[in-house]
Write a protein that holds these residues in place. Structure first.
Motif, PDB file in Angstrom:
ATOM      1  N   ARG A   1       0.838  -1.202   0.000  1.00 42.04           N
ATOM      2  CA  ARG A   1       0.000   0.000   0.000  1.00 42.04           C
ATOM      3  C   ARG A   1       0.868   1.245   0.000  1.00 42.04           C
ATOM      4  O   ARG A   1       1.830   1.337   0.745  1.00 42.04           O
ATOM      5  CB  ARG A   1      -0.945   0.009   1.213  1.00 42.04           C
ATOM      6  N   PHE A   2       0.491   2.203  -0.848  1.00 45.13           N
ATOM      7  CA  PHE A   2       1.257   3.428  -0.983  1.00 45.13           C
ATOM      8  C   PHE A   2       0.294   4.614  -1.052  1.00 45.13           C
ATOM      9  O   PHE A   2      -0.885   4.462  -1.326  1.00 45.13           O
ATOM     10  CB  PHE A   2       2.108   3.425  -2.264  1.00 45.13           C
ATOM     11  N   THR A   3       0.837   5.797  -0.818  1.00 46.32           N
ATOM     12  CA  THR A   3       0.091   7.043  -0.996  1.00 46.32           C
ATOM     13  C   THR A   3       0.726   7.803  -2.156  1.00 46.32           C
ATOM     14  O   THR A   3       1.943   7.944  -2.225  1.00 46.32           O
ATOM     15  CB  THR A   3       0.128   7.906   0.267  1.00 46.32           C
TER      16      THR A   3
ATOM     17  N   GLY B   1       0.768 -16.520  -6.745  1.00 46.06           N
ATOM     18  CA  GLY B   1       0.903 -15.309  -7.546  1.00 46.06           C
ATOM     19  C   GLY B   1       1.386 -14.133  -6.726  1.00 46.06           C
ATOM     20  O   GLY B   1       1.402 -14.159  -5.492  1.00 46.06           O
ATOM     21  N   SER B   2       1.802 -13.083  -7.401  1.00 43.98           N
ATOM     22  CA  SER B   2       2.221 -11.866  -6.719  1.00 43.98           C
ATOM     23  C   SER B   2       1.017 -11.185  -6.079  1.00 43.98           C
ATOM     24  O   SER B   2      -0.122 -11.318  -6.540  1.00 43.98           O
ATOM     25  CB  SER B   2       2.886 -10.908  -7.707  1.00 43.98           C
ATOM     26  N   GLY B   3       1.277 -10.438  -5.026  1.00 45.59           N
ATOM     27  CA  GLY B   3       0.221  -9.637  -4.406  1.00 45.59           C
ATOM     28  C   GLY B   3      -0.085  -8.414  -5.254  1.00 45.59           C
ATOM     29  O   GLY B   3       0.511  -8.198  -6.316  1.00 45.59           O
ATOM     30  N   ASP B   4      -1.025  -7.619  -4.807  1.00 47.61           N
ATOM     31  CA  ASP B   4      -1.407  -6.405  -5.523  1.00 47.61           C
ATOM     32  C   ASP B   4      -0.814  -5.181  -4.827  1.00 47.61           C
ATOM     33  O   ASP B   4      -0.459  -5.226  -3.646  1.00 47.61           O
ATOM     34  CB  ASP B   4      -2.928  -6.264  -5.573  1.00 47.61           C
ATOM     35  N   ALA B   5      -0.703  -4.095  -5.550  1.00 49.89           N
ATOM     36  CA  ALA B   5      -0.314  -2.811  -4.980  1.00 49.89           C
ATOM     37  C   ALA B   5      -1.532  -1.900  -4.995  1.00 49.89           C
ATOM     38  O   ALA B   5      -2.299  -1.883  -5.954  1.00 49.89           O
ATOM     39  CB  ALA B   5       0.831  -2.182  -5.772  1.00 49.89           C
TER      40      ALA B   5
ATOM     41  N   THR C   1      -2.254   4.888 -14.601  1.00 46.51           N
ATOM     42  CA  THR C   1      -3.333   5.675 -15.186  1.00 46.51           C
ATOM     43  C   THR C   1      -4.237   6.205 -14.081  1.00 46.51           C
ATOM     44  O   THR C   1      -4.778   5.430 -13.292  1.00 46.51           O
ATOM     45  CB  THR C   1      -4.159   4.822 -16.163  1.00 46.51           C
ATOM     46  N   ILE C   2      -4.367   7.513 -14.017  1.00 41.33           N
ATOM     47  CA  ILE C   2      -5.277   8.153 -13.061  1.00 41.33           C
ATOM     48  C   ILE C   2      -6.627   8.329 -13.756  1.00 41.33           C
ATOM     49  O   ILE C   2      -6.717   9.018 -14.781  1.00 41.33           O
ATOM     50  CB  ILE C   2      -4.739   9.532 -12.606  1.00 41.33           C
ATOM     51  N   PRO C   3      -7.694   7.714 -13.254  1.00 44.35           N
ATOM     52  CA  PRO C   3      -8.984   7.815 -13.943  1.00 44.35           C
ATOM     53  C   PRO C   3      -9.557   9.233 -13.871  1.00 44.35           C
ATOM     54  O   PRO C   3      -9.309   9.967 -12.908  1.00 44.35           O
ATOM     55  CB  PRO C   3      -9.868   6.830 -13.164  1.00 44.35           C
ATOM     56  N   LYS C   4     -10.302   9.609 -14.889  1.00 42.69           N
ATOM     57  CA  LYS C   4     -10.928  10.928 -14.912  1.00 42.69           C
ATOM     58  C   LYS C   4     -11.887  11.071 -13.731  1.00 42.69           C
ATOM     59  O   LYS C   4     -12.680  10.179 -13.462  1.00 42.69           O
ATOM     60  CB  LYS C   4     -11.686  11.123 -16.225  1.00 42.69           C
TER      61      LYS C   4
ATOM     62  N   ILE D   1      -6.453   3.095  -6.085  1.00 41.06           N
ATOM     63  CA  ILE D   1      -6.258   2.445  -7.376  1.00 41.06           C
ATOM     64  C   ILE D   1      -5.547   1.122  -7.131  1.00 41.06           C
ATOM     65  O   ILE D   1      -4.516   1.073  -6.446  1.00 41.06           O
ATOM     66  CB  ILE D   1      -5.429   3.320  -8.328  1.00 41.06           C
ATOM     67  N   ARG D   2      -6.079   0.050  -7.686  1.00 42.44           N
ATOM     68  CA  ARG D   2      -5.461  -1.269  -7.537  1.00 42.44           C
ATOM     69  C   ARG D   2      -4.562  -1.570  -8.729  1.00 42.44           C
ATOM     70  O   ARG D   2      -4.971  -1.449  -9.876  1.00 42.44           O
ATOM     71  CB  ARG D   2      -6.551  -2.336  -7.432  1.00 42.44           C
TER      72      ARG D   2
END
Length: 322
Positions: A152-154, A206-210, A181-184, A192-193
């Motif tokens: 998790r990041f900011t 599998g790898s984890g998500d960020a 990609t930053i959504p409109k 954002i995942r």
């Protein structure tokens, strides 16, 4: 965030999704850094944002309530593995380890896996979980697989990138760059995942998500309420009296706005469809006097006031109010 996410939001564990959202909004209105400069308020808002980010996702909430992940959203793989193995109905050794009191075996299994990794198959590169081989029933060897941890990041983005959408680059903990990609219409606190951009998995895991939690920087001109954009537009004394068209900033570039004759400070005009995703832009007018009142203007106003004077404060004095 540390501790109980439900406590950070001030809700019960049985709270509905709507109650979670309402609690987060209530805290944001009081403790958001843009509204409250108190460092303690910023910490409360940060904790509430992290808590809401965790609990708003039904699956993440279920996993937290089940003890599968902690309040940071991180996996608790060692404890879960131990319990899955020790409590399995088909495990003939479930009661032979001497751990009937259900003690926390995290450290024990960490040591065990570390020793297996160090003495496991060739080419694993030494310690850790890589290359670990477990043993199933009858002493048969089997590989150990585990999904990687979520990270998790900011991420801070500027206001216009958030409302327009766009791309930015980030550097992951392993040093690699990634275009995001930053959504409109992205909002402050939105997550954002990034699928499989978290920690590496073990074996066939599998790898984890960020997860990127967005912090939207304030803009010197615009502010946002829902999908509407708000702007204060300075106009001259002549533009207020005579009206006319004035170039006005919008999130998509300047447009000509018609100022009606006799406009006044605080008057609001609407630019339809100039907000976010079909929202509007609300323009509040502000009359700005010239830097210096010259003799010509002063003489004109003195003459004009003699025959056109008016009182904009009628009704404000207590003696004239019923």
């Amino acid at each position: 965030m540390a501790g109980d996410p439900y406590a950070a939001l001030g809700v019960k564990k049985t709270a509905t999704e709507a109650e979670l959202k309402a609690a987060y909004r209530k805290i944001a209105k009081v403790d958001h850094p843009d509204l409250n400069p108190d460092p303690a308020a910023a910490e409360r808002f940060k904790a509430a944002a992290a808590a809401y980010d965790l609990l708003k996702d039904p699956e993440q909430r279920r996993r937290f309530d089940a003890g599968e992940i902690d309040e940071q959203g991180q996996e608790r793989p060692q404890r879960r593995y131990y319990r899955d193995h020790a409590e399995a109905a088909d495990n003939p050794y479930a009661r032979s380890y001497g751990f009937e009191n259900d003690a926390d075996m995290g450290d024990v299994f960490s040591d065990l896996f570390g020793r297996r990794g160090a003495g496991g198959r060739a080419g694993t590169g030494g310690g850790g979980f890589e290359g670990f081989e477990g043993f199933g029933q009858g002493g048969q060897q089997r590989d150990f697989h585990m999904r990687g941890q979520d990270h998790r990041f900011t991420l801070e983005v500027d206001f216009l990138t958030a409302v327009r959408g766009g791309k930015t680059r980030i550097t992951l903990p392993d040093g690699s760059d990634l275009e995001v990609t930053i959504p409109k219409g992205a909002q402050d606190g939105q997550t954002i995942r990034l699928k499989e951009k978290g920690g590496a998995g073990l074996g066939k895991g599998g790898s984890g998500d960020a997860y990127l939690t967005l912090t939207v920087a304030p803009d010197p001109l615009f502010r946002r309420e829902g999908d509407d954009i708000f702007l204060t537009l300075p106009i001259t004394l002549a533009e207020a009296v005579l009206g006319g068209k004035v170039a006005t900033p919008t999130i998509d570039g300047p447009v000509n706005l018609t100022i009606p004759k006799g406009a006044t400070t605080g008057q609001k005009l609407r630019l339809r469809g100039r907000g976010i995703k079909g929202g509007d832009q609300q323009v509040e007018l502000k009359i700005v006097m010239p830097p210096k009142v010259d003799p010509e203007l002063e003489t004109f106003m003195e003459s004009w006031r003699k025959s056109h004077d008016y009182d904009p404060r009628v009704g404000m004095n207590s003696g004239s109010r019923s």
